[in-house]
Write a protein that holds these residues in place. Structure first.
Motif, PDB file in Angstrom:
ATOM      1  N   SER A 120      56.550 -36.674  60.172  1.00  0.00           N
ATOM      2  CA  SER A 120      57.932 -36.898  59.029  1.00  0.00           C
ATOM      3  C   SER A 120      58.230 -34.993  59.265  1.00  0.00           C
ATOM      4  CB  SER A 120      58.003 -37.015  58.107  1.00  0.00           C
ATOM      5  OG  SER A 120      57.749 -38.789  57.959  1.00  0.00           O
ATOM      6  N   ALA A 173      56.944 -32.674  59.468  1.00  0.00           N
ATOM      7  CA  ALA A 173      55.812 -31.826  58.190  1.00  0.00           C
ATOM      8  C   ALA A 173      55.188 -30.749  59.185  1.00  0.00           C
ATOM      9  CB  ALA A 173      54.686 -32.732  57.875  1.00  0.00           C
ATOM     10  N   THR A 174      55.258 -29.724  58.517  1.00  0.00           N
ATOM     11  CA  THR A 174      54.581 -28.016  59.394  1.00  0.00           C
ATOM     12  C   THR A 174      52.764 -28.706  59.569  1.00  0.00           C
ATOM     13  OG1 THR A 174      56.085 -27.187  58.307  1.00  0.00           O
ATOM     14  CG2 THR A 174      53.195 -25.978  59.373  1.00  0.00           C
ATOM     15  N   ALA A 175      51.914 -28.788  60.332  1.00  0.00           N
ATOM     16  CA  ALA A 175      50.668 -29.158  60.320  1.00  0.00           C
ATOM     17  C   ALA A 175      49.528 -27.961  61.030  1.00  0.00           C
ATOM     18  CB  ALA A 175      50.221 -29.925  61.066  1.00  0.00           C
ATOM     19  N   ASN A 232      49.731 -36.361  59.551  1.00  0.00           N
ATOM     20  CA  ASN A 232      51.041 -35.138  59.346  1.00  0.00           C
ATOM     21  C   ASN A 232      52.572 -35.928  60.433  1.00  0.00           C
ATOM     22  OD1 ASN A 232      49.735 -33.000  58.688  1.00  0.00           O
ATOM     23  ND2 ASN A 232      48.458 -33.005  60.431  1.00  0.00           N
ATOM     24  N   ALA A 252      60.477 -35.167  63.516  1.00  0.00           N
ATOM     25  CA  ALA A 252      59.762 -35.887  62.834  1.00  0.00           C
ATOM     26  C   ALA A 252      59.279 -37.191  63.481  1.00  0.00           C
ATOM     27  CB  ALA A 252      60.460 -37.379  61.865  1.00  0.00           C
ATOM     28  N   SER A 271      51.167 -24.860  55.722  1.00  0.00           N
ATOM     29  CA  SER A 271      51.386 -23.629  56.467  1.00  0.00           C
ATOM     30  C   SER A 271      49.854 -22.747  56.417  1.00  0.00           C
ATOM     31  CB  SER A 271      52.851 -22.887  56.040  1.00  0.00           C
ATOM     32  OG  SER A 271      52.174 -23.227  54.021  1.00  0.00           O
ATOM     33  N   THR A 306      55.742 -26.687  63.246  1.00  0.00           N
ATOM     34  CA  THR A 306      56.384 -28.257  62.877  1.00  0.00           C
ATOM     35  C   THR A 306      57.402 -28.799  63.704  1.00  0.00           C
ATOM     36  OG1 THR A 306      56.968 -26.614  60.942  1.00  0.00           O
ATOM     37  CG2 THR A 306      57.799 -28.404  61.229  1.00  0.00           C
ATOM     38  N   ALA A 340      48.033 -30.793  56.196  1.00  0.00           N
ATOM     39  CA  ALA A 340      49.575 -30.680  55.611  1.00  0.00           C
ATOM     40  C   ALA A 340      50.268 -29.169  55.134  1.00  0.00           C
ATOM     41  CB  ALA A 340      49.915 -32.069  55.899  1.00  0.00           C
TER      42      ALA A 340
END
Length: 349
Positions: free
Chosen positions: A61, A63-65, A59, A138, A182, A135, A180
């Motif tokens: 850059s 990205a939503t985790a 997870n 990065a 929502s 989120t 990774a």
């Protein structure tokens, strides 16, 4: 469900999970899957943050985790999940009440990031599945931390945790998952590396389909839910292309009955509004120049112009190009006739 990967390489809380000012005893209680694999977490007695955590390198850059874990109260009542970047310390956290089955506090971390959503879901035998979707900005990796707490609300530190003098309170934890995405999907066990699950596919072809399908008039009734907005296919009759299909789907918050022939939409009826994680009954009916759809006994939407495509299969929970429902289909009925508008309303109540 769509394809997903559990990026937490040890879902059992063995190494490389690190227990800080707390302890974890493996195989201490019966887990939600019926095995003796739940871990006893003890907060210890130090004055500090009491937690276990793991770095999740997939997870990255910004990205939503979505991180999730199954937890059962021992002598402890409150527990916190934090999702944060390894160096930026941005992300979100939530405090969960394992007795009241509620989220008592949540928010973005002080360094920044976004808390997207939280959930607590009972799964039986005192266990709850707790989830936090956040989120971070990065970063090289994102930490998944589980922290004990002695209170429902507190002033969080930079990683969303509570520093306090422990009293050896206990909890049972099991089934750590970091994805990774929502929203959470069903549990994927790991034991030393990431594990991926392929997308579910369910379809009916050949005479299994043609023996009951009426090419000139018919109706579909579905009962469904989905945890996510966007384009989500509940059912689709098609010819294995995107050019010819009859689809029951959600488009954002719109339940849509879509009929396409030779690549051109013949009917696209928005039947109302849907919300995530809510069960609905939704029906659509067709014949040449006569289409209608209804959800939850509401107003019937109609379209009086259009042709019927030639199709040769039925898909459940996804379309020809994917757009997986990621939810449940509790009912799918087919009627080989154009049903009346009043019937659509009564079927969907």
């Amino acid at each position: 469900e769509e394809a997903r990967t559990n990026l937490a390489i040890q879902s059992t809380f063995a190494s490389p999970w690190f227990f800080s000012f707390s302890t974890g005893t493996l195989n201490s209680a019966t887990a939600p899957d019926g095995t003796l694999s739940a871990v006893l977490m003890n907060s210890g007695t130090a004055t500090d943050v009491h937690q276990c955590y793991i770095a999740v390198t997939g997870n990255v850059s910004g990205a939503t985790a979505t991180d999730s874990v199954y937890v059962k109260a021992g002598t402890g009542r409150y527990i916190t999940i934090s999702v944060f970047g390894a160096s930026t310390l941005t992300g979100g956290y939530a405090v969960f009440d394992l007795v009241g089955a509620a989220v008592t506090q949540s928010g973005a971390l002080t360094a920044g990031g976004t808390l997207n959503s939280t959930s607590i879901t009972a799964v039986g035998n005192g266990f709850y599945r707790l989830t936090v979707t956040a989120t971070p900005t990065a970063d090289t990796s994102v930490y998944f931390a589980i922290s004990t707490s002695n209170t429902a609300t507190y002033t969080p530190d930079i990683a969303g945790r509570n520093s306090y003098t422990g009293t050896s309170t206990t909890y049972y934890i099991w089934g750590a998952q970091s994805e990774a995405g929502s929203f959470p999907t069903s549990y994927i066990p790991t034991a030393g590396g990431t594990v991926s699950r392929s997308a579910d596919t369910a379809s009916m072809t050949g005479t299994n389909f043609s023996s009951w399908y009426n090419a000139t008039a018919g109706a579909f009734l579905v009962q469904f839910d989905t945890p996510a907005s966007g384009t989500r296919i509940i059912s689709a009759a098609d010819d294995n292309t995107a050019n010819n299909n009859i689809q029951m789907l959600t488009s954002g918050t719109d339940p849509t009955f879509l009929v396409t022939t030779s690549g051109t939409a013949q009917a696209s009826i928005d039947a109302g509004t849907v919300a995530v994680n809510t069960v609905y009954k939704f029906a659509g009916t067709y014949s040449a120049n006569d289409f209608a759809a209804c959800i939850s006994g509401g107003t019937v939407g109609t379209d009086t112009s259009g042709t019927i495509p030639t199709v040769d299969r039925l898909r459940i929970g996804a379309g020809q190009a994917g757009n997986t429902l990621c939810g449940h289909v509790a009912l799918l009925n087919y009627y080989p006739a154009r049903l009346t508008d009043a019937t659509l309303q009564s079927l969907t109540l």
